[in-house]
Every structure is written in structure tokens, then in C-alpha cells.
Design a protein around this motif. Sequence first.
Motif, PDB file in Angstrom:
ATOM      1  N   GLY A   1      76.658  59.390  47.077  1.00 31.11           N
ATOM      2  CA  GLY A   1      77.851  60.062  47.558  1.00 31.11           C
ATOM      3  C   GLY A   1      79.053  59.166  47.302  1.00 31.11           C
ATOM      4  N   LEU A   2      80.182  59.768  46.956  1.00 32.15           N
ATOM      5  CA  LEU A   2      81.396  59.001  46.650  1.00 32.15           C
ATOM      6  C   LEU A   2      82.570  59.545  47.442  1.00 32.15           C
ATOM      7  CD1 LEU A   2      79.962  59.478  43.415  1.00 32.15           C
ATOM      8  CD2 LEU A   2      81.152  57.292  43.431  1.00 32.15           C
ATOM      9  N   SER A   3      83.429  58.632  47.878  1.00 41.18           N
ATOM     10  CA  SER A   3      84.538  59.001  48.764  1.00 41.18           C
ATOM     11  C   SER A   3      85.761  59.476  47.992  1.00 41.18           C
ATOM     12  CB  SER A   3      84.915  57.814  49.654  1.00 41.18           C
ATOM     13  OG  SER A   3      85.355  56.717  48.852  1.00 41.18           O
ATOM     14  N   SER A   4      85.531  60.322  47.004  1.00 37.16           N
ATOM     15  CA  SER A   4      86.615  60.892  46.209  1.00 37.16           C
ATOM     16  C   SER A   4      86.111  62.160  45.560  1.00 37.16           C
ATOM     17  CB  SER A   4      87.081  59.908  45.130  1.00 37.16           C
ATOM     18  OG  SER A   4      87.955  60.540  44.212  1.00 37.16           O
ATOM     19  N   GLN A   5      86.997  63.122  45.376  1.00 40.26           N
ATOM     20  CA  GLN A   5      86.603  64.335  44.664  1.00 40.26           C
ATOM     21  C   GLN A   5      86.376  64.044  43.182  1.00 40.26           C
ATOM     22  OE1 GLN A   5      90.212  66.585  45.487  1.00 40.26           O
ATOM     23  NE2 GLN A   5      90.850  66.404  43.350  1.00 40.26           N
ATOM     24  N   ASN A   6      86.914  62.925  42.709  1.00 42.36           N
ATOM     25  CA  ASN A   6      86.715  62.491  41.324  1.00 42.36           C
ATOM     26  C   ASN A   6      86.927  60.979  41.285  1.00 42.36           C
ATOM     27  OD1 ASN A   6      86.458  62.184  38.596  1.00 42.36           O
ATOM     28  ND2 ASN A   6      88.183  63.478  38.025  1.00 42.36           N
ATOM     29  N   ALA A   7      85.843  60.234  41.605  1.00 45.23           N
ATOM     30  CA  ALA A   7      85.956  58.780  41.771  1.00 45.23           C
ATOM     31  C   ALA A   7      86.260  58.052  40.472  1.00 45.23           C
ATOM     32  CB  ALA A   7      84.669  58.224  42.376  1.00 45.23           C
ATOM     33  N   GLY A   8      85.959  58.674  39.324  1.00 44.84           N
ATOM     34  CA  GLY A   8      86.168  58.013  38.043  1.00 44.84           C
ATOM     35  C   GLY A   8      85.132  56.934  37.810  1.00 44.84           C
ATOM     36  N   VAL A   9      84.963  56.546  36.564  1.00 42.24           N
ATOM     37  CA  VAL A   9      84.026  55.466  36.238  1.00 42.24           C
ATOM     38  C   VAL A   9      84.542  54.706  35.021  1.00 42.24           C
ATOM     39  CG1 VAL A   9      82.589  56.985  34.807  1.00 42.24           C
ATOM     40  CG2 VAL A   9      81.614  54.882  35.737  1.00 42.24           C
ATOM     41  N   ILE A  10      84.460  53.382  35.094  1.00 42.45           N
ATOM     42  CA  ILE A  10      84.794  52.518  33.957  1.00 42.45           C
ATOM     43  C   ILE A  10      83.589  51.632  33.715  1.00 42.45           C
ATOM     44  CG2 ILE A  10      86.327  50.729  33.043  1.00 42.45           C
ATOM     45  CD1 ILE A  10      88.473  51.746  34.996  1.00 42.45           C
ATOM     46  N   THR A  11      82.851  51.890  32.628  1.00 45.74           N
ATOM     47  CA  THR A  11      81.709  51.056  32.260  1.00 45.74           C
ATOM     48  C   THR A  11      82.255  49.807  31.575  1.00 45.74           C
ATOM     49  OG1 THR A  11      80.382  53.043  31.939  1.00 45.74           O
ATOM     50  CG2 THR A  11      79.509  50.991  31.039  1.00 45.74           C
ATOM     51  N   ILE A  12      81.993  48.647  32.164  1.00 46.76           N
ATOM     52  CA  ILE A  12      82.652  47.410  31.750  1.00 46.76           C
ATOM     53  C   ILE A  12      82.444  47.109  30.270  1.00 46.76           C
ATOM     54  CG2 ILE A  12      82.919  44.952  32.219  1.00 46.76           C
ATOM     55  CD1 ILE A  12      83.712  46.867  34.528  1.00 46.76           C
ATOM     56  N   ALA A  13      81.175  47.101  29.818  1.00 51.64           N
ATOM     57  CA  ALA A  13      80.896  46.754  28.421  1.00 51.64           C
ATOM     58  C   ALA A  13      81.561  47.744  27.467  1.00 51.64           C
ATOM     59  CB  ALA A  13      79.386  46.714  28.181  1.00 51.64           C
ATOM     60  N   ASN A  14      81.476  49.036  27.805  1.00 50.84           N
ATOM     61  CA  ASN A  14      82.088  50.051  26.940  1.00 50.84           C
ATOM     62  C   ASN A  14      83.599  49.878  26.856  1.00 50.84           C
ATOM     63  OD1 ASN A  14      79.498  51.004  27.016  1.00 50.84           O
ATOM     64  ND2 ASN A  14      80.090  53.153  27.219  1.00 50.84           N
ATOM     65  N   ALA A  15      84.213  49.636  28.017  1.00 53.65           N
ATOM     66  CA  ALA A  15      85.663  49.518  28.046  1.00 53.65           C
ATOM     67  C   ALA A  15      86.147  48.300  27.265  1.00 53.65           C
ATOM     68  CB  ALA A  15      86.141  49.433  29.496  1.00 53.65           C
TER      69      ALA A  15
ATOM     70  N   VAL B   1      84.785  67.488  41.445  1.00 50.07           N
ATOM     71  CA  VAL B   1      85.663  68.662  41.482  1.00 50.07           C
ATOM     72  C   VAL B   1      85.595  69.477  40.196  1.00 50.07           C
ATOM     73  CG1 VAL B   1      87.693  67.441  40.593  1.00 50.07           C
ATOM     74  CG2 VAL B   1      87.998  69.416  42.122  1.00 50.07           C
ATOM     75  N   ASP B   2      85.158  68.860  39.095  1.00 53.15           N
ATOM     76  CA  ASP B   2      85.039  69.608  37.849  1.00 53.15           C
ATOM     77  C   ASP B   2      83.834  70.547  37.875  1.00 53.15           C
ATOM     78  OD1 ASP B   2      87.294  68.446  36.667  1.00 53.15           O
ATOM     79  OD2 ASP B   2      86.136  66.712  36.012  1.00 53.15           O
ATOM     80  N   GLN B   3      82.826  70.224  38.682  1.00 53.92           N
ATOM     81  CA  GLN B   3      81.653  71.084  38.795  1.00 53.92           C
ATOM     82  C   GLN B   3      81.745  72.036  40.001  1.00 53.92           C
ATOM     83  OE1 GLN B   3      81.079  67.554  38.142  1.00 53.92           O
ATOM     84  NE2 GLN B   3      81.119  68.258  36.018  1.00 53.92           N
ATOM     85  N   ILE B   4      82.359  71.577  41.091  1.00 49.76           N
ATOM     86  CA  ILE B   4      82.544  72.407  42.288  1.00 49.76           C
ATOM     87  C   ILE B   4      84.043  72.470  42.592  1.00 49.76           C
ATOM     88  CG2 ILE B   4      81.977  72.741  44.713  1.00 49.76           C
ATOM     89  CD1 ILE B   4      79.457  71.188  44.353  1.00 49.76           C
ATOM     90  N   PRO B   5      84.729  73.503  42.153  1.00 52.82           N
ATOM     91  CA  PRO B   5      86.177  73.579  42.352  1.00 52.82           C
ATOM     92  C   PRO B   5      86.596  73.451  43.815  1.00 52.82           C
ATOM     93  CG  PRO B   5      85.442  75.282  40.830  1.00 52.82           C
ATOM     94  CD  PRO B   5      84.210  74.664  41.405  1.00 52.82           C
TER      95      PRO B   5
END
Length: 224
Positions: free
Chosen positions: A176-190, A85-89
Motif C-alpha cells: 500500500g502507498l500513501s499516494s494516489q500515484n506515488a511514482g517510482v524512480i529505479t536508481i540504476a535505470n535513471a 489512479v490510472d487504474q481506478i479513477p
Amino acid sequence: MKGSNSFLVAFALLGFACSLASAFDPDPLQDFCVALKDTENGVFVNGKFCKDPKLAVADDFFFSGLNKPGNTSNLVGSNVTTVNVDQIPGLNTLGISLARLDFAPYGGLNPPHIHPRGTEILVVVEGTLYVGFVTSNPDNRLFTKILNPGDVFVFPIGLIHFQFNIGQTNAVAFAGLSSQNAGVITIANAVFGSNPPINPDVLTKAFQLDKNVVTYLQSRFWSD
């Protein structure tokens, strides 16, 4: 009399449940709701302000550039180009988004991560990927597959998953993702790259590692 009271209680509970059901409608009640940054001329819907539908234009539903390879010259050898949604409103309230994944030759990795708000379906268009996901506790079962061009794999919402290039050439996939903004949490980074850092004593015990190893890992992790 006792049976009559039970019926009335059951009827009241049913009515309450129906009122809750009718009050919740997860589907959009309009054709579209183009996200808008201007808060003065919009209506707040699904986490975004929306412009007047009469002012919507074709570019609100358009993105160009997924034909361009992403830069994989980083420590993990991969790049994810998101189209949400941040790239395609115009994606606002529609519950869908897209991503292009590029992998450097053998060793390019999209590290273990989760999407807290969406299921992912991946199709490989170039190269060979080793992919997998891990189920939740207590089983933590690992499901893996080697994918070639044209192959498709699904990563259920919220589960840790990864993609790894095992071929000698670049690899490309689209998701493809089933959300307009699925979010991501990279395990090692987090875990090892949080800001501020997690107390090393916590990670030392959680991972059963020497504290010096934990400190080293906390100094290593990149931010995406």
C-alpha cells in the motif's frame, strides 16, 4: 510605546500565518472526484479532470486482476502490478494506492528505487524476501529484514529501498502507498539508462569507475 509596537507586529504576523493556514486544505472537500480523461465535461482537481459526481458508477472504484501472477521473465526476475489512479479513477484525491509484487525463485529482485510521493507498507503473502532501505545523507544507514508470509515492513517516503527473493520458490507481496500515484524512480535505470544518456565523464567521476565500465553499464540497463 515600544512594547505596543512589538505586540502589533506579532499580532500582524499571527494573522498572516492564520490566513495562510486557512488557505491550505490538503484534504478533499468532496466525497470523491473520479478522474476523467474528457476535458470538456470535467473540473480540474489534483492533477486530473473529474466527472460530475452524479455520473459516477461502481466501476469507477473497481479493479480486477490482482489474483493473477505477474510475468517475472525479465532481467531482474520481478514484476510490479500497480493499482493507482490510472487504474481506478475513483482514487483521485484520496491519497492511497496499491501494488502486487511478484518475484521469481531465488534471485528475483525489485531493484533499488524510490517513491518520490509516497510511503510504502509491504506485506508478504508467499515466499521469503530480504528487504531494506537506506537513510539520507550523511549517515546512509541500511535497515534490512528477512520477511516471511504475514510479515510487514515499511519504506519511508523518498528513501532508496529494495526487495529480493532469497527463497527457492516464487514470492508474492502486496504494497500500500500513501499516494494516489506515488511514482517510482529505479536508481540504476535513471542513472545509467536516462534518455538522452548522462555524459559518461560525469558518471565516471561520480562512481569512480573506468569510463569503459560506465559505457558498458549504459548499454545494459532495461526499461520497465
